[in-house]
Design a protein around this motif. Structure first.
Motif, mmCIF file in Angstrom:
data_model
loop_
_atom_site.group_PDB
_atom_site.id
_atom_site.type_symbol
_atom_site.label_atom_id
_atom_site.label_comp_id
_atom_site.label_asym_id
_atom_site.label_seq_id
_atom_site.Cartn_x
_atom_site.Cartn_y
_atom_site.Cartn_z
ATOM 1 N N MET B 1 76.298 41.767 64.051
ATOM 2 C CA MET B 1 76.897 43.043 63.753
ATOM 3 C C MET B 1 75.583 44.457 63.942
ATOM 4 N N ARG B 2 76.556 45.713 64.226
ATOM 5 C CA ARG B 2 75.607 46.908 64.180
ATOM 6 C C ARG B 2 75.770 47.218 62.279
ATOM 7 N N GLU B 20 71.712 42.830 62.796
ATOM 8 C CA GLU B 20 72.514 42.728 64.171
ATOM 9 C C GLU B 20 72.883 41.447 64.808
ATOM 10 N N LYS B 21 71.725 40.835 64.496
ATOM 11 C CA LYS B 21 72.466 38.738 65.462
ATOM 12 C C LYS B 21 73.725 38.272 64.250
ATOM 13 N N VAL B 23 76.833 37.956 62.723
ATOM 14 C CA VAL B 23 78.262 38.038 63.476
ATOM 15 C C VAL B 23 79.393 37.869 62.870
ATOM 16 N N HIS B 24 79.906 37.446 61.483
ATOM 17 C CA HIS B 24 79.801 36.860 60.459
ATOM 18 C C HIS B 24 81.382 36.285 61.257
ATOM 19 N N CYS B 82 73.459 28.771 61.360
ATOM 20 C CA CYS B 82 73.280 29.637 61.723
ATOM 21 C C CYS B 82 73.761 29.540 63.129
ATOM 22 N N PRO B 83 74.774 29.482 64.414
ATOM 23 C CA PRO B 83 74.789 29.694 65.777
ATOM 24 C C PRO B 83 74.176 30.629 66.296
ATOM 25 N N SER B 84 74.007 31.994 65.741
ATOM 26 C CA SER B 84 73.414 33.378 66.313
ATOM 27 C C SER B 84 72.192 34.143 66.042
ATOM 28 N N GLY B 85 71.485 32.433 65.340
ATOM 29 C CA GLY B 85 69.780 32.491 65.504
ATOM 30 C C GLY B 85 69.387 34.356 63.802
#
Lengths: 482, 417, 362
Positions: B1-2, B20-21, B23-24, B82-85
């Motif tokens: 996320m920004r 930032e990492k 992604v919701h 969490c897949p996006s770490g």
């Protein structure tokens, strides 16, 4: 949200189940598509179907737009709130009311998590087949709204093909039931189940769902083939199809997607330009014979490495990597757009080449993950939203990819739905008359257009994914898009 | 996320990176105990990240977000999910430390918290407090909630203090040299755990150093955002633990994961390098032993026992030790390991959580015990004093006699004569 | 009735626009669906025939609504493919009529029924508008899925002109077996066991005992199972299956069946003034069966459909109403095709209001 509405909600809910404070509303302002965020007027948390029915009737009476929400995993902005509207949070309606192993059915509430049905059915050797990547958290209610698919749709279909009975409250408050426990579903009379499923929450809310359970296959054979060329992986799919085999799943990932998935779950994927996952399932003797045939095809297809899952753990790891791929891309890029186009399978190669050319034109990275057996592409367009104009550029590329899918004779969405994100592309697929008919149908069910207002149809009052300039509402500061 | 996080806090870059990492996508929701219990977005990891982001961006007053951040167990179940770490721990610990500095707590809350922070990490003080707590229990009905929940956790009688030697020599050929962290709460409530751990290590050829000057690792303070105090207390251990040990062994989950986070805790401090070097040698008892390999096969139990292994969150999620304790237990003859449903869900102990959020903790305990009972075990084993205490209390409340033991005790019990 | 043979979409549009009431018919293979009343114009679409697009590699086929099912089946068979929902009347029905009446056959047991394989359609609605619903690819979730709504719609909402289906590779070889059970309960237990097992059958139908002559012993219920697959694996699969059924169920006898043409036609041998399809679940079989003992009947798709031939339709309807079931009359002279429990009206009435506001399509 005005006082009168709050007072009316209070006749249905105790104060602690009406969320209105900023800290309670902010977390609901997006689903899994964070390109949009809109703060709702309130969130209510019903605990039973009577509360849902009363809420919908109240919304109808007060002209209050509402969005039903499960776990908020929509990738098309399907559960994006409506500014000052109501979010009806259904995840506490999470009871499996009945699981009948003899009839192989489960009767569930809309907030039941997809995977929980399979877990409950597991002791009886049964499972619920549709397996969207978010199956560990997405709810059946959302699956119904968006006719969710998954990796294993080719053989046994999507959500719609696994629902036998439905009880729903329509947007104007009417409660109706269709289908039952028979495999035939509605069976006699028009298939209203098929119509309701995939209506993206515009018709109403599913209250009780009867799903069919299937026996777990006796044997799986999960093959991972690595290629140094994406086209070869695509050709391998065509060869499998031409051979007359009907695998349970055929998936392709490209280098970028492999990298993301590998970083995320250590799936043990080989270092390759493209990976093909083919899974055979069924009776052991038949699967073994098919496996032999498949091995021959893969060998001929130019794979430089082939691995076969030797245990259930290895199989689970292969799938975990694949199913984590979307979110894992968050490791590679701060922002991305997931696309969901479909092309005729025979034109997969063509589509991939064209996407490759497009991404070079735009100077953006695109990771490709797709359900190759269905021709369902999921290009993930990577961009950095902090760069001025990056989002717009990514959106333009996304638009070109969707136009490409339609031009090749496919669809702008295979399983994620139109939602917020693709509504402006509907005219690419449907004529004005077809859209008018769908609108008329929606109004016949929801004359006040309160159910998930602003989704699916182009235009409308909710924020649009406009390709040029700011949306008027954005200019006024009513909505914002990240 | 920004995001538009602007903060000059030292930890801001890590906090911003976690946001930032994200992604919701919502994959974390399934793993989160409070989301499972409360079913509301703001009580989920994704929701909390969003709230913290908004506070850090100054879009939302911290006080508004506070109740939901306070309810986070810090169990870290969302991290492996969490897949996006997203390093949720980096965000949460940094955020709590930042907020604690600015926070105004109601007087009684503040007093209770002060009491916790001034007693739990100090074995001698805690022992005294626990003894006087017996007196307090008589006053339970008239005390405010904050005290009531603290007191209800104290045992009726304390085991006698059992000092350990400064060094326990390896038996037979020496295979390793380690320092054993004795912990704070554990030393008072269950000194037998360290005794068992030291003996099992020695039997397996490991020389065990247990310097008398050692103290709390500071994790419990870090967990509640008391960063300064946590650093001070941690520094005491840097001095007394020999520099030439192969490993620093912990027998409590929270200590291990907390010490592994020293790098971030000491970021920008003069002794950052020393803290990092210290931190890299920290390893949990079961992981160390499983890697070393048991020297001899254990004698095992005389009759078949069904055993449930209770995963401590800070072993399973924060340190990824799932297989090691199971491998050790599976090596014991006549021990049948049975898995439970939702093994990764917190039991409600979570550091001081059972004191801060007694109702949620109690419901989580009830659920955990229900899953354990469904597996019909004869014995429950865990690698963490917090879980052990929590389960014993819930068993007692339900009038159950099911024993709960630390894995070190079980290994000692099953060792060859 | 005035019959109009219509050859294209515009002729159908004209027909709808210029008549007050229109009744669509294909080959007329299901007599009960065409009641002789009302003076509606007859829109005969049987000339709207032929395969529009068939790409075996896509697993899709697009055909005109009046195409005979047999023609489609033959074209697919040439490529080793088939319509997995197994159209019920392969010799005489058109595909449009099969969709409108939702008539899948015994083989739908394996992969699903008509609703599971329809992908899209072109239609002319009651307002005379021609448009498309659904899509032409195997996966599509854009817009409302009106193509599924056409399944079972009996031509009362829109007239189909073109249909797209998902198709599958067919299996090269079959083996059919019959297991005998003394009582219905035992046969239903066997259905539950088999359907819940990992054995993947192509079809599973249940036949009641033929009426016993005086002095003869009752023959019991015959549970017919069909396996399909590679020729080389079939013997082993059949053997494992038979062993399992013998072990797990109370079967009295196992017989190998000859794969004759009529073996898997569920209507074969059903004789009566009316032939009716009843939709039910296996749980509802005993109650219905007790009420229709004297009728010729067959339970298809693992007890999820009953095919009933009766000379006393009123009695059958009473039995259906008692059991909360619904039936569709296929053959015979009847007043109205749907009998028993009423169909859902809330949602379908609103579709009618949009697609056929003047209620022209009957």
């Amino acid at each position: 949200m005005n006082r009168a509405i709050y007072d009316a909600l209070e006749t249905i809910y105790p104060a602690e189940r009406i969320l209105m404070r900023d800290a309670q509303l902010l977390p609901y302002e997006s689903d899994a598509l964070t390109a949009f965020n809109t703060k709702p007027g309130a969130v209510v948390i019903p605990l039973n179907e009577d509360e849902i029915i009363a809420t919908v009737r109240l919304c109808h009476e007060l002209d209050l737009p509402f969005v039903a929400r499960g776990s908020g995993t929509s990738l098309s902005g399907g559960s994006l709130p409506i500014a000052d509207g109501l979010v009806i949070g259904l995840n506490r309606l999470n009871r499996i009311k009945r699981l009948d192993p003899r009839q192989r059915i489960a009767v569930v509430e809309p907030g039941v998590v997809n995977l929980h049905i399979s877990q409950a059915a597991q002791p009886y050797g049964l499972y619920y087949a549709p397996d969207p990547s978010s199956q560990s958290i997405c709810t059946i209610g959302g699956n119904i709204a968006f006719n969710s698919g998954g990796a294993h749709c080719l053989k046994y279909g999507m959500t719609s093909n696994h629902v036998l009975g439905l009880k729903v409250v329509l947007a104007d408050g009417a409660v109706t039931e269709f289908g039952g426990e028979s495999l035939e579903g509605v069976g006699i009379g028009p298939d209203v189940i098929g119509l309701f499923i995939g209506s993206e929450g515009l018709f109403g809310i599913a209250l009780e769902i009867t799903v069919r359970l299937m026996p777990q296959p006796e044997r799986y054979r999960t093959v991972l083939a690595a290629y140094d060329d994406l086209g070869c992986a695509g050709d391998a799919v065509s060869m499998v199809v031409a051979s007359g085999l009907l695998p349970g799943a055929m998936e392709i990932m490209d280098r970028l997607a492999i990298k993301a998935a590998e970083a995320s779950v250590n799936a043990g994927y080989p270092d390759a330009e493209a990976l093909l996952i083919v899974e055979l399932e069924g009776e052991a003797p038949q699967v073994e014979a098919e496996f032999e045939q498949l091995n021959g095809i893969i060998a001929e297809s130019g794979a430089f490495e082939t691995r076969v899952a030797q245990s259930e753990e290895e199989r689970a790891r292969i799938w975990k990597g694949r199913k984590s791929a979307f979110s894992a891309v968050g490791r590679l890029s701060p922002d991305y757009i997931v696309q969901d186009g479909v092309v005729p399978r025979s034109r997969l190669g063509e589509a991939l080449l064209e996407i490759n050319a497009l991404k070079q034109n735009y100077g953006l990275d695109v990771a490709n993950v797709f359900h190759a057996g269905d021709g369902n592409l999921h290009p993930l367009i990577l961009y950095d939203g902090r760069e001025p104009g990056a989002l717009r550029k990514a959106e333009q590329l996304a638009g070109e990819i969707l136009a490409l899918c339609v031009a090749l004779g496919g669809s702008i969405t295979g399983e994620h739905g139109i939602g917020m994100e693709k509504r402006d592309y509907m005219p690419a697929m449907f004529s004005e008359e077809e859209l008018d008919i769908m609108q008329a149908l929606r109004r016949a069910i929801d004359p006040k257009e309160i159910a998930n207002r602003g989704k699916m149809f182009p235009g409308g009052e909710a924020p649009a994914l406009a390709l040029q300039g700011m949306h008027p509402l954005e200019q006024q500061g009513v909505i914002s898009r990240e | 996320m920004r995001h538009q996080i602007v903060s000059d806090d030292l930890r801001a870059p890590e906090m911003a990176e976690a946001v930032e990492k994200c992604v919701h996508c919502g994959f974390c929701l399934a793993a989160c105990p409070t989301y499972n219990l409360l079913g509301e977005e703001m009580d989920s990891p994704r929701g909390r990240i969003y709230l913290m982001k908004n506070v850090l961006e100054e879009n939302l007053p911290a006080a508004e977000a506070q109740p939901y951040i306070d309810r986070c167990l810090g169990c870290m179940a969302c991290v492996p999910a969490c897949p996006s770490g997203v390093e949720y721990g980096d965000l949460l610990v940094g955020y709590r430390a930042l907020q604690e500095k600015q926070r105004q707590r109601p007087p009684l809350d503040a007093l209770a918290r002060k009491l916790i922070c001034e007693t739990l990490p100090y074995p001698r003080r805690f022992r005294l407090a626990a003894l006087s707590g017996k007196l307090g229990k008589a006053l339970l009905p008239v005390l405010p909630d904050a005290f009531a929940s603290m007191l209800s956790l104290l045992p009726d009688k304390l085991p006698p203090a059992r000092p350990l030697p400064a060094v326990l020599p390896a038996q037979g050929e020496r295979r390793g040299k380690v320092a054993l962290l004795l912990g704070c709460v554990q030393q008072v409530l269950a000194p037998e755990i360290s005794h068992a751990a030291a003996q099992v290590l020695a039997r397996n050829g490991v020389e065990v150093h247990m310097p008398r000057q050692q103290g709390c690792c500071g994790s419990i303070l870090l967990h509640v955002g008391e960063e300064e105090q946590a650093r001070d207390i941690a520094r005491r251990n840097f001095g007394c633990i020999p520099a030439d040990v192969d490993a620093i062994i912990t027998t409590a989950a929270g200590c291990g994961s907390g010490m592994k986070d020293y790098e971030l805790l000491f970021k920008g401090q003069a002794d950052a390098a020393r803290a990092a070097a210290f931190s890299h040698r920290v390893i949990d008892f079961s992981a160390y032993l499983a890697r070393l390999g048991l020297r001899e096969t254990t004698a095992g139990f005389s009759s078949q026992r069904r055993v449930v292994y209770q995963d401590a969150c800070h072993l399973l999620h924060a340190q990824s030790h799932q297989s090691e304790p199971r491998a050790l237990l599976n090596g014991i003859a006549n021990l049948r390991l049975v898995e439970i449903a939702d093994a990764g869900m917190c039991c409600g102990s979570a550091g001081t959580y059972n004191i801060d959020q007694p109702e949620i903790a109690a419901e989580l305990s009830r659920r955990k015990v229900a899953s354990i009972l469904a597996a019909e075990p004869d014995l429950v084993v865990s690698g963490n004093i917090g879980c052990i205490t929590q389960l014993r209390q819930e068993f007692a409340r339900q009038n159950l006699t099911l024993p709960v033991a630390h894995i070190a005790e079980v290994l000692l019990q099953a060792a060859p004569a | 009735m005035t019959a109009n043979t219509l050859r294209g979409t515009s002729e159908i549009q004209d027909c709808v626009r210029s008549n007050e009431r229109v009744h669509v018919v294909g080959n007329g293979s299901k007599s009960a669906l065409h009641p002789q009343s009302g003076g509606a114009a007859l829109a005969d679409v049987s000339a709207l025939s032929g395969i529009v697009e068939y790409q075996p590699s896509e697993y899709t086929v697009t055909v005109r609504a009046g195409t005979p099912v047999a023609e489609i089946a033959a074209a697919l068979a040439e490529q080793g493919q088939y319509l997995p929902f197994d159209p019920l009347l392969p010799d005489c029905a058109t595909i449009g009529g099969t969709v409108a009446s939702n008539l899948s056959g015994s083989r739908r047991y394996r992969y699903g029924g008509l609703r599971d394989f329809i992908l899209g359609a072109a239609v002319v609605d009651g307002a005379g508008r021609a448009f498309r619903v659904g899509g032409k690819v195997v996966k599509n979730s854009a817009g409302f899925d009106l193509s599924k709504f056409l399944v079972g719609s009996l031509g009362q909402y829109a007239i189909m002109t073109e249909l797209t289906f998902k198709v599958f590779p067919d299996v090269p070889r079959f083996r059919s077996l019959s297991f005998r059970y003394e009582q219905l309960d035992a046969a239903l237990d066997a259905i539950a066991t088999i359907s819940g097992s990992a054995y993947e059958l192509d079809a599973l139908d249940l036949l009641p005992p033929p009426p016993a002559n005086k002095g003869e012993q009752a023959q019991g219920w015959a549970l017919m199972a069909r396996l399909g697959g590679f020729a080389e694996t079939l013997p082993q699969r059949a053997e494992r299956f038979v062993e399992s059924v013998k072990r797990e169920t109370a079967t009295m006898e196992v017989r190998e069946l000859d794969e004759a043409d009529e073996l898997w036609n569920p209507l074969a041998g059903l004789r009566g003034a009316a032939v009716v399809k009843v939709v039910l679940s296996p749980r509802q079989v005993p109650a219905l069966d007790a009420a229709i003992k004297r009728s010729q009947r067959r339970y298809g798709v693992g007890g999820n459909v009953a095919w009933v031939a009766t000379d006393d339709l009123a009695a059958l309807e009473r039995a259906l109403l008692d059991a909360g079931l619904r039936g569709l009359c296929l053959l015979g002279a009847v007043e109205r095709p749907i009998i028993g429990a009423p169909v859902e009206r809330q949602l379908s009435a609103r579709v009618k209001q949009v697609l056929d506001p003047q209620r022209k399509l009957v």
